[in-house]
Design an enzyme around this catalytic site. Sequence first.
Site, PDB file in Angstrom:
ATOM      1  N   SER A 178       0.781  -1.310  -0.132  1.00 48.63           N
ATOM      2  CA  SER A 178      -0.066  -0.163  -0.138  1.00 48.63           C
ATOM      3  C   SER A 178       0.891   1.219   0.060  1.00 48.63           C
ATOM      4  O   SER A 178       2.055   1.066   0.557  1.00 48.63           O
ATOM      5  CB  SER A 178      -1.058  -0.093   1.151  1.00 48.63           C
ATOM      6  OG  SER A 178      -1.424   1.257   1.607  1.00 48.63           O
ATOM      7  N   TYR A 224      -2.976  -1.479   9.840  1.00 52.60           N
ATOM      8  CA  TYR A 224      -2.996  -1.584   8.559  1.00 52.60           C
ATOM      9  C   TYR A 224      -1.680  -1.067   8.111  1.00 52.60           C
ATOM     10  O   TYR A 224      -0.886  -1.540   7.341  1.00 52.60           O
ATOM     11  CB  TYR A 224      -4.071  -0.880   8.005  1.00 52.60           C
ATOM     12  CG  TYR A 224      -3.914  -0.905   6.439  1.00 52.60           C
ATOM     13  CD1 TYR A 224      -4.759  -2.146   5.804  1.00 52.60           C
ATOM     14  CD2 TYR A 224      -3.830  -0.301   5.532  1.00 52.60           C
ATOM     15  CE1 TYR A 224      -4.771  -2.411   4.480  1.00 52.60           C
ATOM     16  CE2 TYR A 224      -3.830  -0.332   4.248  1.00 52.60           C
ATOM     17  CZ  TYR A 224      -4.198  -1.309   3.658  1.00 52.60           C
ATOM     18  OH  TYR A 224      -4.302  -1.593   2.407  1.00 52.60           O
TER      19      TYR A 224
END
Length: 260
Positions: free
Chosen positions: A146, A159
Amino acid sequence: MGNTAIDLSQKVIVITGANAQLASDVVIALYQEDARLVLSSRNLEKLNAWIAKCGLESDRVLTVKTDVTNIDDVKDLMKKCMDRFGRLDVLITFAGVQVRKPAIDMSVEEWQYVLDVNLTGTFFAAQSAAEYMHKQGKGKIILVSSLTAEIGLPNMAAYVASRGGIKQLAKGLAVEWAGEGITVNCIGPGRFHTRMTDDIFLNEQTRKSFLACIPMGRPGVPSDLVGISLFLCSDSSDYFTGQSFYPDGGWLASGGSAIS
């Protein structure tokens, strides 16, 4: 001269988290390039329904129910790939989850859940695939991370930690396995509109704030991942390893500042 063509015909590609919206256009593009696909998901019924809807023929597609937090499931996925197609050329790890809440409120169970799926699940998928790739003398592993592997965002502590870990994992594995003919790279999507991010897109103030940081002025869509995915799956990327590629509309290049 090296091979500069994007030829994926006959390549056998395993994809974890194939139900993820981010994976959808990549799966279809790989199928159109005549690849053999082994698609895994915790929800096999939903995955099979989507495959039927898209008209992907079963002679080139195998689906396997897989929980990436279960090492036996992961090993079974790779074995079924070998049993069906006889080789394993590429692994792409789309499996991932997110818990969005203030770090101060995150429970042990929530933290562990995100790390187990995103980071630990990714590692054991790569490890299990590499066992076969070592014997073949070649293979490609593409880890989906990400943009948050590079930048911090609020209410996403677990995350962000997991995605940063994936970036570093790719570097470590790339160096360790380079001599075995295995490349390991990352694709780190920026702000994409999927079911996982519906909540922030529905908040007008939040949506405007992150769009202001993207020079292209729009969020990503699944088709924005196709080009880099095809390249990294192909022989044209043979000399790339340990790298992270960020389809982000220019967010990282802007330094995260709002574009006036």
